[in-house]
Design a protein around this motif. Structure first.
Motif, PDB file in Angstrom:
ATOM      1  N   ARG A 260       0.827  -1.206   0.000  1.00 40.19           N
ATOM      2  CA  ARG A 260       0.000   0.000   0.000  1.00 40.19           C
ATOM      3  C   ARG A 260       0.869   1.267   0.000  1.00 40.19           C
ATOM      4  NH1 ARG A 260      -5.232   0.845   1.223  1.00 40.19           N
ATOM      5  NH2 ARG A 260      -5.457  -1.308   1.905  1.00 40.19           N
ATOM      6  N   ARG A 261       1.960   1.246   0.761  1.00 41.65           N
ATOM      7  CA  ARG A 261       2.850   2.415   0.785  1.00 41.65           C
ATOM      8  C   ARG A 261       3.511   2.619  -0.580  1.00 41.65           C
ATOM      9  NH1 ARG A 261       6.920   2.175   5.671  1.00 41.65           N
ATOM     10  NH2 ARG A 261       7.530   4.133   4.642  1.00 41.65           N
ATOM     11  N   ALA A 263       2.213   1.646  -3.439  1.00 43.01           N
ATOM     12  CA  ALA A 263       1.165   2.119  -4.350  1.00 43.01           C
ATOM     13  C   ALA A 263       0.871   3.605  -4.121  1.00 43.01           C
ATOM     14  CB  ALA A 263      -0.105   1.283  -4.137  1.00 43.01           C
ATOM     15  N   THR A 264       0.873   4.026  -2.857  1.00 40.77           N
ATOM     16  CA  THR A 264       0.638   5.443  -2.560  1.00 40.77           C
ATOM     17  C   THR A 264       1.728   6.319  -3.165  1.00 40.77           C
ATOM     18  OG1 THR A 264      -0.482   4.843  -0.492  1.00 40.77           O
ATOM     19  CG2 THR A 264       0.306   7.104  -0.694  1.00 40.77           C
ATOM     20  N   ILE A 266       3.548   5.638  -5.829  1.00 38.50           N
ATOM     21  CA  ILE A 266       3.371   5.663  -7.282  1.00 38.50           C
ATOM     22  C   ILE A 266       2.205   6.578  -7.651  1.00 38.50           C
ATOM     23  CG2 ILE A 266       2.890   4.270  -9.317  1.00 38.50           C
ATOM     24  CD1 ILE A 266       5.643   3.888  -8.104  1.00 38.50           C
ATOM     25  N   GLN A 267       1.124   6.525  -6.863  1.00 40.24           N
ATOM     26  CA  GLN A 267      -0.013   7.404  -7.136  1.00 40.24           C
ATOM     27  C   GLN A 267       0.373   8.872  -6.979  1.00 40.24           C
ATOM     28  OE1 GLN A 267      -2.946   5.941  -4.399  1.00 40.24           O
ATOM     29  NE2 GLN A 267      -3.407   4.108  -5.621  1.00 40.24           N
ATOM     30  N   ALA A 268       1.302   9.145  -6.059  1.00 36.00           N
ATOM     31  CA  ALA A 268       1.779  10.530  -5.909  1.00 36.00           C
ATOM     32  C   ALA A 268       2.487  10.992  -7.174  1.00 36.00           C
ATOM     33  CB  ALA A 268       2.721  10.625  -4.706  1.00 36.00           C
ATOM     34  N   GLN A 270       1.763   9.887 -10.178  1.00 33.63           N
ATOM     35  CA  GLN A 270       0.725  10.072 -11.186  1.00 33.63           C
ATOM     36  C   GLN A 270      -0.040  11.375 -10.972  1.00 33.63           C
ATOM     37  OE1 GLN A 270      -1.613   6.518 -10.767  1.00 33.63           O
ATOM     38  NE2 GLN A 270      -0.226   5.271 -12.006  1.00 33.63           N
ATOM     39  N   ALA A 271      -0.250  11.738  -9.704  1.00 39.32           N
ATOM     40  CA  ALA A 271      -1.040  12.935  -9.414  1.00 39.32           C
ATOM     41  C   ALA A 271      -0.213  14.212  -9.434  1.00 39.32           C
ATOM     42  CB  ALA A 271      -1.716  12.788  -8.043  1.00 39.32           C
TER      43      ALA A 271
END
Length: 526
Positions: A260-261, A263-264, A266-268, A270-271
């Motif tokens: 989860r960390r 993924a978070t 990687i999402q940062a 992307q955002a």
């Protein structure tokens, strides 16, 4: 509650369910299969048999050797094929000693013991004995004796009222079998639905059977044992289930929380808008020494490469803009001068400048397009085996100059032939551009480390400290600003060489004028 967020993970739920299902199935099988009851019944029956045998032996010994008041009975000795019969005087059961034995042995248990003498008379019933303290002795219905032997045991023995609880036939059968000298054990069910275990053993004094001991378990004892066993198993199951759940959640936490960390992080990326976070923001789990650690390292390395690539693209765009400005500025100046001059000679020179700048821009745009596609094309093109000496001989006629080829070894390589030819062409063009007499030497050599192609020119050589800088994009130290070289040739050559596991190096020649550029390629090729 952030620390418990992994409980919402689908992976966590699957881990817990899978670990619990096996345990639930095992527990259900133990509870609902009949093997538990059967095994407990068998074990209890064996225990009751041993207890009955011990009590019967004690009762037999307590009869003593006093035969004055005994009975004359048949002496039966049986082997495999013969029966020898005689008559002996056997003692009778001693009621007082029998009472003492039963009080000491039966009292600590819940079992019921009944002792019958040779004539089928109930001597002692432990239920009455332990509750009233009295020794009872009552007559049973008279046994029937055969005509041949009036001292034979009662084969049609009738139970008393206390034995008529739905099991009289079983009691009668057990006693008659014990009277014959055999032990009888069976499980019975009372009208109330309670299971009991009954064991009848002969009481012997030496070879003479002087009575029967009937030992029965308390009603429902087997059910109580099964219930107690199931209760114990249920407690064990709850403890094991609790441990399983704790371990499952701990295991799920060690897997899902790091994922989860990651993924978070990687999402940062992307955002993120114009400013991307640094690759160091991706958690480092390399110390785990497992797949999560490998994933962390791979993501950090991928993001580092991505950031470097983005930086390269930005720098490349800036370099392209800078390089295009020079010919455009020259073209703009020539056009303005051309509009204001009427001198034919000046106009002719300005037209020459315009034509040279246009050719330079065309070459520059072509090389920029080549450099931008190079990575993708290197990844798609297939390698092939070919002879490098043949390739060198084919490249020499394509350039204008006095080129000497010295081949010290015939070598073959597995590589992208067109791209290796592109490196050689760039090195030849570069050497010729710095050689006033257009004289260069090409030498092909090989050793255990790899293959070497040396290109020597007779030019001014390299300025100090530019041996690495000359491989940067758009770098050039040519004095002619209208030269058609874009400054990308050596950079492209280096990129192709590294894609094949090699490199291009440059240095000044020793004891001679000019520079030496060397292409190194490993034997295995790409």
């Amino acid at each position: 509650m952030r620390g418990l967020s992994f409980l919402k993970s689908g992976l966590s739920a699957r881990l817990v369910v899978i670990n619990s299902l096996g345990l639930l199935g095992f527990f259900a099988g133990i509870l609902f299969l009949g093997q538990t009851r059967e095994s407990l019944t068998d074990a209890y029956t064996q225990s009751l048999e041993v207890q009955a045998q011990i009590i019967a032996e004690a009762l037999g010994e307590s009869a003593g050797d006093d035969t004055d008041t005994g009975d004359i009975i048949n002496d039966i000795e049986t082997d495999e094929n013969t029966i020898q019969a005689g008559q002996i005087m056997a003692p009778r059961l001693n009621a007082e000693l029998t009472e003492q034995i039963l009080r000491r042995i039966i009292a600590p248990t819940l079992n019921r013991a009944r002792v019958y003498d040779r004539q089928g008379q109930l001597v002692i019933d432990s239920d009455v004995l332990l509750h009233s303290g009295a020794v009872i002795s009552r007559d049973l219905p008279p046994p029937s004796f055969s005509a041949q032997n009036d001292t034979a045991p009662a084969n049609n023995f009738q139970p008393t009222d206390t034995d008529k609880a739905g099991k009289g036939d079983a009691v009668l059968k057990a006693i008659n079998i014990a009277m014959q000298g055999e032990m009888r054990a069976s499980a019975q069910r009372t009208p109330n639905g309670d299971d009991i275990v009954m064991v009848a053993v002969p009481v012997q004094h030496y070879r003479a059977i002087i009575g029967v001991l009937l030992l029965t378990s308390p009603p429902g004892e087997i059910d109580r044992l099964v219930a107690a066993e199931r209760t114990f198993l249920a407690k064990v199951f709850l403890v094991v289930l609790g441990v399983t759940l704790i371990l499952s959640f701990a295991l799920a936490g060690t897997i899902t929380m790091p994922v989860r960390r990651l993924a978070t992080a990687i999402q940062a990326f992307q955002a993120a808008g114009g400013s991307l976070p640094a690759p160091d923001t991706v958690p480092d789990f390399s110390d785990r020494q497992d797949e999560i650690g490998d994933l962390s390292l791979a993501l950090r390395d991928m993001l580092t490469r991505l950031m470097n690539r983005l930086d390269t693209i930005e720098n490349f765009a800036a370099d392209v803009a800078h390089e295009l400005k020079n010919p455009l500025a020259s073209i703009n100046s020539a056009v303005q001068s051309l509009a204001s001059t009427t001198d034919d000679e000046a106009r002719k020179q300005l037209m020459g400048i315009l034509q040279a700048d246009i050719l330079r821009m065309n070459r520059l745009i072509t090389d920029i397009s080549e450099a931008s596609r190079l990575d993708a094309e290197l990844g798609r093109a297939a390698a092939e085996n070919f002879d490098l000496s043949d390739l060198l001989k084919q490249m020499v006629p394509l350039v204008n100059g006095d080129i000497q080829i010295k081949i010290k070894a015939q070598v073959s390589i597995n590589a992208q032939r067109d791209r290796i030819a592109q490196i050689i062409r760039n090195l030849l063009d570069n050497a010729l551009s710095f050689s006033p007499a257009k004289e260069i030497t090409v030498r092909l050599d090989s050793d255990r480390t790899g293959i070497f192609i040396h290109v020597d020119d007779a030019g001014p050589g390299l300025p100090d400290g530019v041996e690495h800088k000359i491989f940067e994009r758009f770098y050039t130290d040519r004095p002619n600003e209208h030269d058609l070289h874009s400054g990308l040739g050596l950079s492209i050559s280096q990129q192709i060489a590294r894609a094949h596991g090699g490199n291009v190096t440059a240095r000044n020649r020793i004891n001679a004028y000019g520079a030496r550029f060397t292409l190194f390629l490993p034997h295995q090729g790409k």
